[in-house]
Design a protein around this motif. Sequence first.
Motif, PDB file in Angstrom:
ATOM      1  N   TRP A 138       0.841  -1.201   0.000  1.00 31.45           N
ATOM      2  CA  TRP A 138       0.000   0.000   0.000  1.00 31.45           C
ATOM      3  C   TRP A 138       0.878   1.253   0.000  1.00 31.45           C
ATOM      4  O   TRP A 138       0.932   1.985   0.987  1.00 31.45           O
ATOM      5  N   LYS A 140       0.880   4.264  -1.468  1.00 32.24           N
ATOM      6  CA  LYS A 140       0.445   5.658  -1.532  1.00 32.24           C
ATOM      7  C   LYS A 140       0.462   6.274  -0.132  1.00 32.24           C
ATOM      8  O   LYS A 140       0.176   5.606   0.858  1.00 32.24           O
ATOM      9  N   GLN A 143      -2.362   5.705   2.233  1.00 34.39           N
ATOM     10  CA  GLN A 143      -2.728   4.317   2.520  1.00 34.39           C
ATOM     11  C   GLN A 143      -2.056   3.761   3.775  1.00 34.39           C
ATOM     12  O   GLN A 143      -2.064   2.553   4.002  1.00 34.39           O
ATOM     13  N   ARG A 146      -3.678   1.087   5.875  1.00 36.04           N
ATOM     14  CA  ARG A 146      -3.855  -0.224   5.263  1.00 36.04           C
ATOM     15  C   ARG A 146      -2.612  -1.099   5.434  1.00 36.04           C
ATOM     16  O   ARG A 146      -2.679  -2.315   5.221  1.00 36.04           O
TER      17      ARG A 146
END
Length: 222
Positions: A138, A140, A143, A146
């Motif tokens: 993940w 980004k 993110q 996550r």
Amino acid sequence: MYANSRFISSAQAGIHEQLYGLVGKHATTEFRKPFMPYNRTAFDASIAAWQAHGAKPLILDAGCGVGLSTLNLAAQFPDHFVIGVDQSADRLARNTVWRGEMPANFIKVRADLVDYWRLMLIAGIRPSRHYLLYPNPWPKIGQLQRRWQGHPVFPTIVALGGEFECRSNWRVYIDECASAISQLCSVQVQCEAFATDMPITPFEQKYLDSGHALWRCRASLR
């Protein structure tokens, strides 16, 4: 082509600036997500299989995918019992190429790790070794929550103890994981690049064949 895995691209070049605050929040806030019945059933079945095998020292292969890593760990540690957990029934059902005698000291189980980890902690069952191999990075910036180190369940992962190892082809993920562990308990966490001529997961094989650097963090969470 097989060796065509893309290198991870992210605007984030180092440990996320919000990680420390997020880990602190999760460490002091009770995680109240309800347990799903199928996860309880899967947990009970896997623990029964472990106990039927003599309750040997336990290895947890968290997010085992098709289970090749579970097989490799079972062969590497014949005096242990390995539980491979993945939430995908499709991945777990796939045939894996295995040369040699099939080890008997393992089970693969379909379950959500968020529930499985918490059920293990509540039951007082502690793995001797705990592997988190190539989780979804993940990458980004938005993110973070996550990633496992940014998830509310991460304090549970650390509380389970054992010889913990996380591997990734993104150094930032490993640095974040190590930082979160260090924040939660006073242990030395070893972070390093590593090479291997015996990859134990399909992703590890593909990343190596694609020319990626591999990273890992290891800690004795006693």
